[in-house]
Motif scaffolding. Structure first.
Motif, PDB file in Angstrom:
ATOM      1  N   PRO A 112      37.987  25.073  47.533  1.00  0.00           N
ATOM      2  CA  PRO A 112      39.025  25.486  48.474  1.00  0.00           C
ATOM      3  C   PRO A 112      40.451  25.438  47.912  1.00  0.00           C
ATOM      4  CG  PRO A 112      38.257  23.297  49.009  1.00  0.00           C
ATOM      5  CD  PRO A 112      37.377  23.800  47.909  1.00  0.00           C
ATOM      6  N   ASP A 113      40.628  24.937  46.698  1.00  0.00           N
ATOM      7  CA  ASP A 113      41.965  24.863  46.113  1.00  0.00           C
ATOM      8  C   ASP A 113      42.555  26.267  45.968  1.00  0.00           C
ATOM      9  OD1 ASP A 113      44.213  23.790  44.825  1.00  0.00           O
ATOM     10  OD2 ASP A 113      43.296  24.105  42.854  1.00  0.00           O
ATOM     11  N   ILE A 114      43.793  26.455  46.430  1.00  0.00           N
ATOM     12  CA  ILE A 114      44.419  27.782  46.439  1.00  0.00           C
ATOM     13  C   ILE A 114      44.606  28.323  45.028  1.00  0.00           C
ATOM     14  CG2 ILE A 114      46.773  26.884  46.528  1.00  0.00           C
ATOM     15  CD1 ILE A 114      45.558  30.048  48.303  1.00  0.00           C
ATOM     16  N   LEU A 115      44.896  27.454  44.063  1.00  0.00           N
ATOM     17  CA  LEU A 115      45.065  27.915  42.684  1.00  0.00           C
ATOM     18  C   LEU A 115      43.747  28.423  42.120  1.00  0.00           C
ATOM     19  CD1 LEU A 115      47.462  25.206  41.246  1.00  0.00           C
ATOM     20  CD2 LEU A 115      48.009  27.535  41.963  1.00  0.00           C
ATOM     21  N   ASN A 116      42.663  27.762  42.484  1.00  0.00           N
ATOM     22  CA  ASN A 116      41.348  28.214  42.045  1.00  0.00           C
ATOM     23  C   ASN A 116      41.031  29.579  42.644  1.00  0.00           C
ATOM     24  OD1 ASN A 116      38.783  28.476  41.102  1.00  0.00           O
ATOM     25  ND2 ASN A 116      38.032  26.561  41.932  1.00  0.00           N
ATOM     26  N   ARG A 117      41.290  29.744  43.912  1.00  0.00           N
ATOM     27  CA  ARG A 117      41.035  31.034  44.576  1.00  0.00           C
ATOM     28  C   ARG A 117      41.871  32.145  43.951  1.00  0.00           C
ATOM     29  NH1 ARG A 117      38.916  30.106  50.079  1.00  0.00           N
ATOM     30  NH2 ARG A 117      37.177  28.731  49.587  1.00  0.00           N
ATOM     31  N   MET A 118      43.151  31.846  43.682  1.00  0.00           N
ATOM     32  CA  MET A 118      44.015  32.846  43.060  1.00  0.00           C
ATOM     33  C   MET A 118      43.503  33.201  41.663  1.00  0.00           C
ATOM     34  SD  MET A 118      47.705  31.438  44.370  1.00  0.00           S
ATOM     35  CE  MET A 118      48.609  32.248  43.102  1.00  0.00           C
ATOM     36  N   GLY A 119      42.993  32.220  40.956  1.00  0.00           N
ATOM     37  CA  GLY A 119      42.423  32.474  39.639  1.00  0.00           C
ATOM     38  C   GLY A 119      41.221  33.400  39.699  1.00  0.00           C
ATOM     39  N   TRP A 120      40.355  33.169  40.677  1.00  0.00           N
ATOM     40  CA  TRP A 120      39.180  34.035  40.823  1.00  0.00           C
ATOM     41  C   TRP A 120      39.585  35.452  41.215  1.00  0.00           C
ATOM     42  CZ3 TRP A 120      34.349  33.786  39.277  1.00  0.00           C
ATOM     43  CH2 TRP A 120      33.852  32.548  38.886  1.00  0.00           C
ATOM     44  N   ILE A 121      40.572  35.581  42.092  1.00  0.00           N
ATOM     45  CA  ILE A 121      41.049  36.916  42.474  1.00  0.00           C
ATOM     46  C   ILE A 121      41.642  37.620  41.249  1.00  0.00           C
ATOM     47  CG2 ILE A 121      42.805  38.141  43.828  1.00  0.00           C
ATOM     48  CD1 ILE A 121      42.293  35.987  46.032  1.00  0.00           C
ATOM     49  N   GLY A 122      42.421  36.882  40.457  1.00  0.00           N
ATOM     50  CA  GLY A 122      42.984  37.447  39.229  1.00  0.00           C
ATOM     51  C   GLY A 122      41.902  37.852  38.246  1.00  0.00           C
ATOM     52  N   LEU A 123      40.885  37.014  38.091  1.00  0.00           N
ATOM     53  CA  LEU A 123      39.791  37.319  37.168  1.00  0.00           C
ATOM     54  C   LEU A 123      39.052  38.577  37.606  1.00  0.00           C
ATOM     55  CD1 LEU A 123      37.946  36.594  34.778  1.00  0.00           C
ATOM     56  CD2 LEU A 123      36.602  35.221  36.379  1.00  0.00           C
ATOM     57  N   ILE A 124      38.746  38.687  38.877  1.00  0.00           N
ATOM     58  CA  ILE A 124      38.046  39.874  39.386  1.00  0.00           C
ATOM     59  C   ILE A 124      38.904  41.119  39.172  1.00  0.00           C
ATOM     60  CG2 ILE A 124      37.221  41.004  41.494  1.00  0.00           C
ATOM     61  CD1 ILE A 124      36.328  38.118  42.399  1.00  0.00           C
ATOM     62  N   GLY A 125      40.205  41.008  39.453  1.00  0.00           N
ATOM     63  CA  GLY A 125      41.101  42.144  39.216  1.00  0.00           C
ATOM     64  C   GLY A 125      41.146  42.550  37.757  1.00  0.00           C
ATOM     65  N   PHE A 126      41.246  41.562  36.868  1.00  0.00           N
ATOM     66  CA  PHE A 126      41.261  41.867  35.434  1.00  0.00           C
ATOM     67  C   PHE A 126      39.946  42.500  34.990  1.00  0.00           C
ATOM     68  CE2 PHE A 126      44.817  38.872  34.182  1.00  0.00           C
ATOM     69  CZ  PHE A 126      45.603  39.885  33.679  1.00  0.00           C
ATOM     70  N   MET A 127      38.825  41.992  35.477  1.00  0.00           N
ATOM     71  CA  MET A 127      37.529  42.530  35.083  1.00  0.00           C
ATOM     72  C   MET A 127      37.359  43.968  35.584  1.00  0.00           C
ATOM     73  SD  MET A 127      36.331  40.282  33.194  1.00  0.00           S
ATOM     74  CE  MET A 127      34.600  40.268  32.921  1.00  0.00           C
ATOM     75  N   LEU A 128      37.792  44.238  36.795  1.00  0.00           N
ATOM     76  CA  LEU A 128      37.722  45.610  37.308  1.00  0.00           C
ATOM     77  C   LEU A 128      38.612  46.540  36.495  1.00  0.00           C
ATOM     78  CD1 LEU A 128      37.692  45.013  41.176  1.00  0.00           C
ATOM     79  CD2 LEU A 128      35.793  45.800  39.737  1.00  0.00           C
ATOM     80  N   GLY A 129      39.810  46.064  36.166  1.00  0.00           N
ATOM     81  CA  GLY A 129      40.716  46.863  35.346  1.00  0.00           C
ATOM     82  C   GLY A 129      40.152  47.129  33.971  1.00  0.00           C
ATOM     83  N   LEU A 130      39.543  46.111  33.369  1.00  0.00           N
ATOM     84  CA  LEU A 130      38.950  46.284  32.042  1.00  0.00           C
ATOM     85  C   LEU A 130      37.775  47.256  32.104  1.00  0.00           C
ATOM     86  CD1 LEU A 130      38.968  45.343  29.080  1.00  0.00           C
ATOM     87  CD2 LEU A 130      37.318  43.603  29.748  1.00  0.00           C
ATOM     88  N   ALA A 131      36.948  47.124  33.130  1.00  0.00           N
ATOM     89  CA  ALA A 131      35.811  48.032  33.269  1.00  0.00           C
ATOM     90  C   ALA A 131      36.287  49.465  33.475  1.00  0.00           C
ATOM     91  CB  ALA A 131      34.931  47.589  34.437  1.00  0.00           C
ATOM     92  N   ALA A 132      37.309  49.645  34.287  1.00  0.00           N
ATOM     93  CA  ALA A 132      37.817  50.995  34.551  1.00  0.00           C
ATOM     94  C   ALA A 132      38.468  51.597  33.310  1.00  0.00           C
ATOM     95  CB  ALA A 132      38.821  50.964  35.693  1.00  0.00           C
ATOM     96  N   SER A 133      39.251  50.793  32.591  1.00  0.00           N
ATOM     97  CA  SER A 133      39.943  51.357  31.435  1.00  0.00           C
ATOM     98  C   SER A 133      39.015  51.555  30.237  1.00  0.00           C
ATOM     99  CB  SER A 133      41.132  50.481  31.040  1.00  0.00           C
ATOM    100  OG  SER A 133      40.700  49.226  30.579  1.00  0.00           O
ATOM    101  N   SER A 134      37.857  50.925  30.254  1.00  0.00           N
ATOM    102  CA  SER A 134      36.907  51.088  29.155  1.00  0.00           C
ATOM    103  C   SER A 134      35.828  52.113  29.444  1.00  0.00           C
ATOM    104  CB  SER A 134      36.234  49.742  28.850  1.00  0.00           C
ATOM    105  OG  SER A 134      37.198  48.802  28.475  1.00  0.00           O
TER     106      SER A 134
END
Length: 149
Positions: A112-134
């Motif tokens: 439930p830590d907000i920093l952890n949640r923000m990290g997961w949201i950032g990771l998912i965004g980065f992974m989607l961006g990497l998948a799309a750009s590749s």
């Protein structure tokens, strides 16, 4: 006299290192401190690579052409992305001495830590961006929009 191209590269590199340099003196000299530093350095590299997306004509000349500027953008992005991916792993490994359940609690997306949640949201965004750009089948107009996002 220093050339403008050297000054531009120094500014870009300073932008990449500045976030990490601001916090390095307050970090402990252990695995946890290195994990924090990898996150700051990764974000600095990503931020500096975003400056190179501007495609400023003067900067293009100073970098020796658009291709060389794109290469700097790509290399800084890849290095920053790699550091951001290792950031949570290094942090979690600093807790490895405790036990594996504690490491999972720290990394879990259900933490439930907000920093952890923000990290997961950032990771998912980065992974989607990497998948799309590749993606080789993505039309260029879509790729460009997703890349800018």
């Amino acid at each position: 006299m220093i050339k403008a191209s050297v000054v531009t590269k120094i500014v870009i590199i300073a932008t990449a290192l500045l976030p990490a340099l601001m916090v390095i003196s307050s970090l402990p000299l252990n695995l946890y401190g290195f994990g924090i530093l990898s996150g700051w350095l990764g974000m600095g590299l990503i931020s500096a690579s975003l400056l190179l997306m501007i495609r400023e004509p003067v900067w293009t000349t100073w970098f020796g052409g658009l291709q060389r500027m794109y290469q700097w953008h790509h290399n800084m992005s890849v290095a920053g992305y790699g550091l951001l991916l290792t950031h949570p792993l290094i942090l979690a490994s600093s807790y490895y001495e405790v036990d594996l359940d504690t490491v999972w609690e720290y990394l879990s997306p259900f933490n439930p830590d907000i920093l952890n949640r923000m990290g997961w949201i950032g990771l998912i965004g980065f992974m989607l961006g990497l998948a799309a750009s590749s993606s080789p089948r993505l039309p260029y107009s879509w790729w460009r929009r997703l890349h800018m996002l």
